[in-house]
Design an enzyme around this catalytic site. Sequence first.
Site, PDB file in Angstrom:
ATOM      1  N   TRP A 131      17.194  80.179  57.837  1.00 33.29           N
ATOM      2  CA  TRP A 131      15.860  80.757  57.984  1.00 33.29           C
ATOM      3  C   TRP A 131      15.915  82.239  58.301  1.00 33.29           C
ATOM      4  CZ3 TRP A 131      12.416  78.273  55.511  1.00 33.29           C
ATOM      5  CH2 TRP A 131      12.571  76.890  55.341  1.00 33.29           C
ATOM      6  N   ASP A 180      10.837  83.804  65.037  1.00 32.59           N
ATOM      7  CA  ASP A 180      10.393  82.649  64.249  1.00 32.59           C
ATOM      8  C   ASP A 180      10.641  81.399  65.096  1.00 32.59           C
ATOM      9  OD1 ASP A 180      10.022  80.484  62.623  1.00 32.59           O
ATOM     10  OD2 ASP A 180      11.403  81.137  61.050  1.00 32.59           O
ATOM     11  N   LYS A 220       6.430  71.355  62.442  1.00 31.29           N
ATOM     12  CA  LYS A 220       7.575  70.832  63.167  1.00 31.29           C
ATOM     13  C   LYS A 220       7.164  70.376  64.565  1.00 31.29           C
ATOM     14  CE  LYS A 220      10.532  73.670  60.303  1.00 31.29           C
ATOM     15  NZ  LYS A 220      11.244  72.634  59.562  1.00 31.29           N
TER      16      LYS A 220
END
Lengths: 366, 366
Positions: free
Chosen positions: A108, A178, A202
């Site tokens: 990511w 993030d 999530k």
Amino acid sequence: MTRVYNFCAGPAAIPESVLQQAQAELLDYQGMGASVMEITHRGPEFMAMAAQAEQDVRDLLNVPDHYRVLFVQGGASLQFSMVPLNLFGVRTLNGKALPAEYINTGVWSEKAIEEAKRFGDVQVIADATPSHWRSIPEPSAWQILPQAAYCHYTPNETIQGLEFGYIPDRGDIPLVADMSSTIFSRPMDVSKFGVIYAGAQKNIGPSGLTLVIVREDLMAKPLTQTPQLLRYQTYAEHDSMFNTPPTFSWYLSGLVFKWLKAQGGLEAMAVINQRKAQKLYQFIDGHDFYTNHVEAAYRSWMNVPFTLADESKEKLFLQESQQAGLLNLKGHRIVGGMRASIYNAVPEAAIDALIAFMQDFAARYA
Amino acid sequence: MTRVYNFCAGPAAIPESVLQQAQAELLDYQGMGASVMEITHRGPEFMAMAAQAEQDVRDLLNVPDHYRVLFVQGGASLQFSMVPLNLFGVRTLNGKALPAEYINTGVWSEKAIEEAKRFGDVQVIADATPSHWRSIPEPSAWQILPQAAYCHYTPNETIQGLEFGYIPDRGDIPLVADMSSTIFSRPMDVSKFGVIYAGAQKNIGPSGLTLVIVREDLMAKPLTQTPQLLRYQTYAEHDSMFNTPPTFSWYLSGLVFKWLKAQGGLEAMAVINQRKAQKLYQFIDGHDFYTNHVEAAYRSWMNVPFTLADESKEKLFLQESQQAGLLNLKGHRIVGGMRASIYNAVPEAAIDALIAFMQDFAARYA
């Protein structure tokens, strides 16, 4: 109906009581005779719900007043563009844009880095790749810059299962995180950050919603070419309703925030989450058949990847675990193996069931 | 629980049978033991659902093979940026960008125009403003350009209730249409368009999803500064799953596509929709107490704004209509008055109930 234990990395498990409430009122929200999906976001019923959801986020995370809480679409991936588009113009030196610092700890981070390069100068100041994602370089080894537009990192890498155990200190340089796979898993000090963002799917609610918490001074100077809906200002000035927001995702996330408060808030979640993770890592470390490759100090509370000593048994492991009511244990295609994502909505009983299954499986096939 | 008749302009009514199915399987999608919100979009169950939804769109609209069907986030408002970002680079003259033609028929056209100006030269070739949105200039009066990057229009203006009764012919210039409030209301010839887009929350499903139908050759040359998630290519190359899509909105929209097919497809919907609109306009035109300001040829099938002869009765009209189970009849704040949005999911019985109420209200207060 039998509900399974769901270890999906995202879209991930949602608290069962939240789904039950959504189900009960799906055709009739608060006696309106219409679904929450069918009502105007500008009416008093939706506005009240939306405002309460924001307040609950503020309460849960103790968000300081000079931060705005925004509800955005596009997932964390759109934030990979919005962060540079909004931040490269804020801190400049002699009228020129400064480079941005990025820390690369996995898939990511890499995606965020690639996207930021479209909009400015990106410097990777630390990289977990050489360690094969077993650890994160210590801050003393980072190639920090004297000044930077911002410093971006990924506190928890969902795929590699690699996590920062601390918040980096970059002084005046705004820290951008993030937090998609770690937000709400424990208390955190929002005042240490410039921007925090998290895709909802999530640890919050359904996909299609992104939570952004941004310090007010960082919204003022988006780059000229920034589209309207990629400007933090646009959301801040219109209470995240410049255009029609994703109303159902917002509503369901609001129910999750209420659920988190009912669990005792993030202090209580931290105790449970740490215990869940420790239990699973302890079992893995104590068993020859299973391995987690991440060094202890960098292990994720939320995503636990592991491999089997006998790789040829992976398919069988997945088949049998699914039959045992343990869903989505397959590792990400990039790293292979297995992965148990154990977000807030995954109950401790799920970990116990997983460990019992792993014990049994190893006894039969190791 | 009593369901009301819901005339909301968006997020709008959803077919009751669709909501009932979603409710029934909300905690257990296809026997998986998890909600459709909780499963990975990369698993066979979600992928099959997503592919079927695309196929149903293709069947319903008879989409030619050289068009891609994309599922995007951000609403029509993000398309106001994506259209110019993707199309200004495609058709050029001597290496230079061409201007884009825009037709201004109301609030949504204006927003599209304002946003496009960030990215290129915009020429408004026709404008309904001078008529106070009672009519749209005839094509013979348009200030057309010899060449253009594209021509953008809004077939149905949700707020003004103004609609094109035809598809403009701009020759080789790709036609781009914001179909948010009219898509699926009747059959249409997709091959006449370059790009069609529609926010889901009016005639498709829950907010947070945008349907885009784009001719393949128009995706190849996004402007350099275009963020990854604002490139049509990104969606086309990854079956709209470059990142996590809004899974629940996609699923629910898929149920609506199935419902449309079960109703007999768009030919059948057109018959019903035209009858619904005619009935309401006929009543309004035949009654001194109510007025619709749009000339007959330009009246919308989907959004019927009207005013009362006695403005001071508006608040009462709204109160009493709500008590009568007729929800969301308030006009948009920009134009005032009343508005009945009568999309696909609003049954003919709702129109009958509305007319009966209007008759009764006028009898008592006119």
